[in-house]
Motif scaffolding. Structure first.
Motif, PDB file in Angstrom:
ATOM      1  N   LEU A 220       0.818  -1.212   0.000  1.00 30.47           N
ATOM      2  CA  LEU A 220       0.000   0.000   0.000  1.00 30.47           C
ATOM      3  C   LEU A 220       0.852   1.263   0.000  1.00 30.47           C
ATOM      4  O   LEU A 220       0.440   2.291  -0.551  1.00 30.47           O
ATOM      5  CB  LEU A 220      -0.947  -0.003   1.205  1.00 30.47           C
ATOM      6  N   GLY A 221       2.041   1.206   0.596  1.00 31.33           N
ATOM      7  CA  GLY A 221       2.923   2.370   0.587  1.00 31.33           C
ATOM      8  C   GLY A 221       3.317   2.760  -0.824  1.00 31.33           C
ATOM      9  O   GLY A 221       3.248   3.943  -1.203  1.00 31.33           O
ATOM     10  N   TYR A 222       3.726   1.785  -1.623  1.00 25.36           N
ATOM     11  CA  TYR A 222       4.109   2.069  -3.009  1.00 25.36           C
ATOM     12  C   TYR A 222       2.877   2.369  -3.865  1.00 25.36           C
ATOM     13  O   TYR A 222       2.946   3.185  -4.795  1.00 25.36           O
ATOM     14  CB  TYR A 222       4.907   0.905  -3.584  1.00 25.36           C
ATOM     15  N   TRP A 223       1.757   1.708  -3.575  1.00 26.88           N
ATOM     16  CA  TRP A 223       0.517   1.965  -4.314  1.00 26.88           C
ATOM     17  C   TRP A 223       0.092   3.427  -4.132  1.00 26.88           C
ATOM     18  O   TRP A 223      -0.205   4.126  -5.114  1.00 26.88           O
ATOM     19  CB  TRP A 223      -0.567   1.022  -3.834  1.00 26.88           C
ATOM     20  N   ASP A 224       0.065   3.888  -2.900  1.00 24.68           N
ATOM     21  CA  ASP A 224      -0.324   5.274  -2.624  1.00 24.68           C
ATOM     22  C   ASP A 224       0.642   6.255  -3.286  1.00 24.68           C
ATOM     23  O   ASP A 224       0.222   7.283  -3.834  1.00 24.68           O
ATOM     24  CB  ASP A 224      -0.357   5.530  -1.119  1.00 24.68           C
ATOM     25  N   LEU A 328      -7.328 -11.941   4.471  1.00 23.86           N
ATOM     26  CA  LEU A 328      -6.486 -10.856   4.970  1.00 23.86           C
ATOM     27  C   LEU A 328      -6.227  -9.825   3.872  1.00 23.86           C
ATOM     28  O   LEU A 328      -6.268  -8.610   4.115  1.00 23.86           O
ATOM     29  CB  LEU A 328      -5.165 -11.433   5.469  1.00 23.86           C
ATOM     30  N   MET A 329      -5.966 -10.298   2.647  1.00 25.68           N
ATOM     31  CA  MET A 329      -5.748  -9.392   1.520  1.00 25.68           C
ATOM     32  C   MET A 329      -6.988  -8.545   1.253  1.00 25.68           C
ATOM     33  O   MET A 329      -6.899  -7.327   1.036  1.00 25.68           O
ATOM     34  CB  MET A 329      -5.371 -10.204   0.273  1.00 25.68           C
ATOM     35  N   THR A 330      -8.158  -9.171   1.296  1.00 19.31           N
ATOM     36  CA  THR A 330      -9.406  -8.440   1.070  1.00 19.31           C
ATOM     37  C   THR A 330      -9.595  -7.363   2.132  1.00 19.31           C
ATOM     38  O   THR A 330      -9.948  -6.216   1.832  1.00 19.31           O
ATOM     39  CB  THR A 330     -10.603  -9.406   1.098  1.00 19.31           C
ATOM     40  N   GLU A 331      -9.325  -7.735   3.369  1.00 19.28           N
ATOM     41  CA  GLU A 331      -9.486  -6.794   4.482  1.00 19.28           C
ATOM     42  C   GLU A 331      -8.502  -5.630   4.385  1.00 19.28           C
ATOM     43  O   GLU A 331      -8.900  -4.460   4.505  1.00 19.28           O
ATOM     44  CB  GLU A 331      -9.266  -7.532   5.805  1.00 19.28           C
ATOM     45  N   SER A 336      -8.289   0.755  -0.373  1.00 18.28           N
ATOM     46  CA  SER A 336      -7.489   1.350  -1.436  1.00 18.28           C
ATOM     47  C   SER A 336      -8.349   1.820  -2.594  1.00 18.28           C
ATOM     48  O   SER A 336      -7.901   2.579  -3.451  1.00 18.28           O
ATOM     49  CB  SER A 336      -6.457   0.343  -1.958  1.00 18.28           C
ATOM     50  N   GLY A 337      -9.603   1.356  -2.642  1.00 16.06           N
ATOM     51  CA  GLY A 337     -10.496   1.759  -3.730  1.00 16.06           C
ATOM     52  C   GLY A 337     -10.321   0.945  -4.991  1.00 16.06           C
ATOM     53  O   GLY A 337     -10.980   1.168  -5.996  1.00 16.06           O
TER      54      GLY A 337
END
Length: 341
Positions: A220-224, A328-331, A336-337
């Protein structure tokens, strides 16, 4: 609150490490939260987990690395297509150099990890300070497993002089499976009790206690970052790279500022580079069959080339393990949208 020891005066280019830095790291490390996982002691730094040798390299590179605007940084979680991404990027960027043509490419004679060094696992490992002039080719290409949130200030500046960052994301089910095979092949799992160690590693992985993890926070850090600064951070999916390699390779080349010309495409250069960097080709080269890489840990070169298949986790993880990790991945990625993985 933990803090990184302040940088000491710059060492001479040939000096491997600074004794003062060594002492400061020891004191710094003692104060960090610890967690033991299957015999491996992990320490938490800025919300992420590392073993001591890796963390030493991370902290040293955070303090001392100075990026250049022409630099390229390849980032991944372990076992997420790192070797393939290194080979493709090296081949794309250097394709115009006569000595790096497909028939004479250094990839035919050197392992991709020797051509594109890791910052924390290689160049700065153990507190070592590399010669800043050792990589005279431009652009310089580096790699890292370090989360975006923990990169050095020069890599996070987001100004016109900051380098380009490419992040390759892989489904954690396959990444974990590949990591366990990698550990086993390099003797990092106890041979007399691999099943028990696997179960412990899996449980810790799902709880966020893994090297460079929690995996969801890193992804999520790189995604954001890619959403906020798309001209400087490219987020790629391993599955897309497998499904449509030519399109992904052209997208990567465009992002790096060296897109393929129509003439190059007509000459079959894209397909030629893909073949050069394919798992099948690389794993059969003599330079990748024998010998070791001496990073933070000694790694057999051959273990970087196993299957690379999408969905191979079904042959390794139990249905209950897969259900837990998928849930866990879904949660974790729900906010993230978009389906990040």
């Amino acid at each position: 609150m933990e803090s990184i020891p302040k940088a000491m005066p710059a060492a001479s280019p040939m000096e491997k490490h600074e004794d003062d830095d060594e002492d400061q790291f020891d004191e710094f490390y003692k104060k960090l939260p610890k967690k033991q996982v299957a015999g491996l002691m992990l320490a938490q730094h800025k919300g992420f987990w590392y073993d001591e040798p890796i963390l030493h390299g991370v902290v040293t590179f955070q303090k001392h690395f100075e990026s250049q605007d022409s630099d390229i940084l390849l980032a991944t979680m372990p076992k997420s297509g790192t070797t393939w991404l290194k080979a493709l990027t090296f081949a794309i960027v250097n394709r115009s150099k006569s000595e790096h043509s497909i028939s004479e490419s250094p990839l035919l004679f050197q392992n991709p990890h020797q051509l594109v060094p890791f910052l924390e696992l290689d160049l700065y490992r153990g507190g070592k300070l590399p010669d800043p002039n050792m990589m005279i080719t431009r652009p310089r290409i580096f790699a890292t497993h370090v989360p975006y949130q923990c990169l050095s200030d020069t890599l996070l500046s987001n100004d016109s002089k900051s380098p380009r960052i490419v992040y390759l994301c892989r489904n954690p089910l396959d990444a974990f499976t590949s990591l366990m095979h990698f550990f086993s092949q390099n003797g990092a799992l106890p041979a007399d009790d691999e099943t028990s160690a696997l179960e412990e590693y899996f449980g810790a992985f799902c709880e966020g206690f893994s090297i460079f993890g929690p995996f969801w926070d890193q992804i999520l850090g790189y995604w954001d970052a890619s959403l906020k600064n798309s001209n400087k951070v490219l987020f790629l999916h391993y599955e897309d790279l497998q499904r449509d390699t030519p399109s992904s390779v052209k997208k990567l080349a465009e992002f790096l500022g060296c897109g393929f010309s129509q003439q190059e495409e007509n000459q079959g250069l894209v397909e030629g580079l893909i073949k050069l960097c394919s798992l099948e080709n690389l794993k059969n080269l003599e330079c990748n069959k024998e010998g070791d890489l001496h990073l933070v840990h000694t790694i057999k070169k051959s273990t970087y080339f196993r299957k690379g298949k999408v969905g191979d986790w079904v042959n390794f993880l139990t249905p209950s393990m897969a259900k837990r990790l998928e849930g866990l991945m879904t949660e974790k990625f729900a906010e993230s949208g978009k389906n990040v993985v």
